[in-house]
Motif scaffolding. Structure first.
Motif, mmCIF file in Angstrom:
data_model
loop_
_atom_site.group_PDB
_atom_site.id
_atom_site.type_symbol
_atom_site.label_atom_id
_atom_site.label_comp_id
_atom_site.label_asym_id
_atom_site.label_seq_id
_atom_site.Cartn_x
_atom_site.Cartn_y
_atom_site.Cartn_z
ATOM 1 N N UNK A 24 45.170 39.815 47.445
ATOM 2 C CA UNK A 24 46.273 39.819 48.396
ATOM 3 C C UNK A 24 47.609 39.574 47.696
ATOM 4 N N UNK A 25 48.667 39.890 48.427
ATOM 5 C CA UNK A 25 50.011 39.631 47.916
ATOM 6 C C UNK A 25 50.226 38.142 47.699
ATOM 7 N N UNK A 26 49.659 37.327 48.577
ATOM 8 C CA UNK A 26 49.795 35.877 48.427
ATOM 9 C C UNK A 26 49.128 35.390 47.150
ATOM 10 N N UNK A 36 49.735 33.314 41.524
ATOM 11 C CA UNK A 36 48.975 33.351 40.272
ATOM 12 C C UNK A 36 49.792 32.736 39.125
ATOM 13 N N UNK A 37 49.100 32.154 38.157
ATOM 14 C CA UNK A 37 49.740 31.608 36.959
ATOM 15 C C UNK A 37 49.859 32.726 35.918
ATOM 16 N N UNK A 38 51.088 33.020 35.510
ATOM 17 C CA UNK A 38 51.343 34.042 34.493
ATOM 18 C C UNK A 38 51.917 33.389 33.236
ATOM 19 N N UNK A 71 59.393 37.679 43.288
ATOM 20 C CA UNK A 71 59.617 38.837 44.155
ATOM 21 C C UNK A 71 58.755 38.755 45.417
ATOM 22 N N UNK A 72 57.475 38.452 45.255
ATOM 23 C CA UNK A 72 56.575 38.414 46.409
ATOM 24 C C UNK A 72 56.868 37.233 47.333
#
Length: 454
Positions: free
Chosen positions: A428-430, A435-437, A449-450
């Motif tokens: 999902x977008x959430x 997420x950890x990047x 952005x999201x």
């Protein structure tokens, strides 16, 4: 008669990959290639690899002035790279005990029999299975003067032409836009004649405008709504006559690039002799397993009329290999969220539906969109010195699943693969937002952005 388990016509990505796999599985394989300069296929010799090498050389310059000597050196680097890859690709098959390479033009004489001609020599080859992987060729418009010679080029010949001080690109599609961006960075003054009302007419207007802005910033001029009527040339220049808003105009340049698309390369195959059906656009007609109208004859890559990407040809190989050695479950219908990138500077990558397409399809959507320069959580573009671009993500409001994304920024060709993978697996977008990047990376832009989905 030379008989084999498998005959592969054309050294494209799908054909060469499946030829190696089948040979290692103990099958006898005939590999037929019309040109010794095309071992390994179009991608490594005239398309993906050489053009991206030229783009890289253009991008690493500190000055974008007109410098023919630098372009010549860049072409030499390109040629060295493709030459090494071509030799490697030849050895990867020719060194296998059960593979025989035939140099020559292949023509069907029966459903699974071909005559291979090289000069005055000809021989017949037959196979229990035949794979057609001849790719595609640049399409030429049906207008006076649209022949590849002198100062008129396609995307292949222009790579070895003298650097033009002025270049006219006929066509505003992916190839035309990419070449326009590249040659502008080599210092050419580029004019793009596009029959559409605006550049990248199939993409959302805000995204297309951002891509066009980067090209205009590099010195490219767009002429929209231009219908090209004729091309004339002499020893000094070429002139393109076009019609715009009912009026005739012309532009003169040192070179003209015809970039209106690509056509499946089937003309020399004599498909009717084998009973192989084609589509209205001249591609080899195939089913979801890539089998033609003749059982045991398959078509892979551009020649079957599918998306014209090397990685699609590679996936074609997986489908056919599963049919020949596996359970035959893989089909073209398995493909979901196939990404694409135009290597402008910065690159433009996309996957799935645009906002306009999603709304037209009846989706209730949320949209997140932000200019790269305004994304605080994305310092990498600023670090490498190019903070131009935009990120746009379209999400289904009810399910929170991604419907599509358009990324115009440094590293977008990498980030789009992450987005496509998320789409294929229902992330999902959430989840992407939270997420950890790694840092600093371009992926982490998704955090910010999201968070702005509306």
């Amino acid at each position: 008669m030379n008989s084999f388990d498998v005959v592969v016509v054309g050294w494209g990505k799908g054909g060469k990959t499946i030829a190696g796999a089948l040979a290692r599985a103990g099958k006898t394989v005939a590999m037929i290639e019309r040109s010794t300069q095309m071992y390994g296929g179009a991608c490594i010799n005239v398309a993906c690899i050489p053009t991206k090498a030229l783009i890289h050389s253009a991008e690493v310059r500190t000055q974008h002035d007109f410098d023919p000597a630098y372009f010549t050196a860049s072409v030499q680097r390109r040629d060295t790279l493709t030459g090494a890859m071509r030799q490697k690709n030849y050895a990867m098959l020719a060194d296998l005990d059960t593979v025989v390479v035939f140099d020559g033009e292949a023509r069907f004489t029966a459903p699974k029999t071909l005559t291979v001609t090289s000069g005055d020599d000809a021989l017949e080859v037959t196979g229990d299975t035949v794979l057609i992987d001849t790719g595609s060729l640049p399409t030429l418009p049906d207008i006076p003067g649209a022949q590849i010679s002198g100062r008129v080029h396609d995307s292949i010949t222009l790579q070895h032409a003298p650097l033009p001080a002025n270049l006219v690109v006929v066509g505003g599609g992916y190839i035309g836009i990419e070449f326009a961006s590249m040659f502008a960075q080599y210092g050419s003054r580029v004019t793009v004649l596009d029959r559409n009302a605006r550049p990248l007419a199939k993409d959302d207007e805000d995204v297309a405008a951002e891509v066009a802005h980067s090209l205009v910033d590099a010195g490219v001029t767009f002429v929209s709504g231009a219908q090209v009527r004729s091309i004339a040339q002499d020893e000094a220049s070429a002139t393109v006559v076009y019609e715009q808003n009912g009026s005739e105009a012309s532009v003169t340049a040192d070179a003209v690039l015809l970039a209106i698309g690509r056509t499946p390369a089937t003309a020399a195959l004599d498909l009717p002799a084998a009973g192989i059906a084609t589509t209205e656009r001249g591609a080899v007609a195939v089913d979801e397993h890539l089998e033609t109208s003749v059982p045991g004859v398959y078509a892979l890559g551009d020649v079957n009329g599918g998306p014209q990407f090397t990685y699609i040809s590679l996936d074609d190989n997986r489908i056919v290999l599963d049919r020949l050695l596996g359970e035959g479950r893989r089909t073209t219908t398995d493909r979901v969220a196939v990404p694409a990138t135009i290597f402008t500077t910065p690159p433009f990558s996309k996957v799935g539906l645009t906002e306009d397409q999603a709304r037209a399809a009846g989706h209730d959507v949320k949209v997140a969109v932000k200019k790269v320069a305004d994304i605080a959580a994305m310092p990498r573009p600023k670090i490498v010195g190019d903070a131009r671009g935009i990120i746009k993500v379209v999400v289904d409001a009810a399910s929170d699943h991604l419907l599509g994304a358009a990324l115009v920024h440094v590293d977008s060709q990498e980030v789009i693969n992450l987005v496509a993978l998320a789409m294929r697996h229902g992330v999902t977008a959430t989840e992407l937002k939270d997420t950890i990047y790694t840092h600093p990376s371009s992926c982490e832009a998704l955090n910010e952005v999201l968070a702005g989905l509306r």
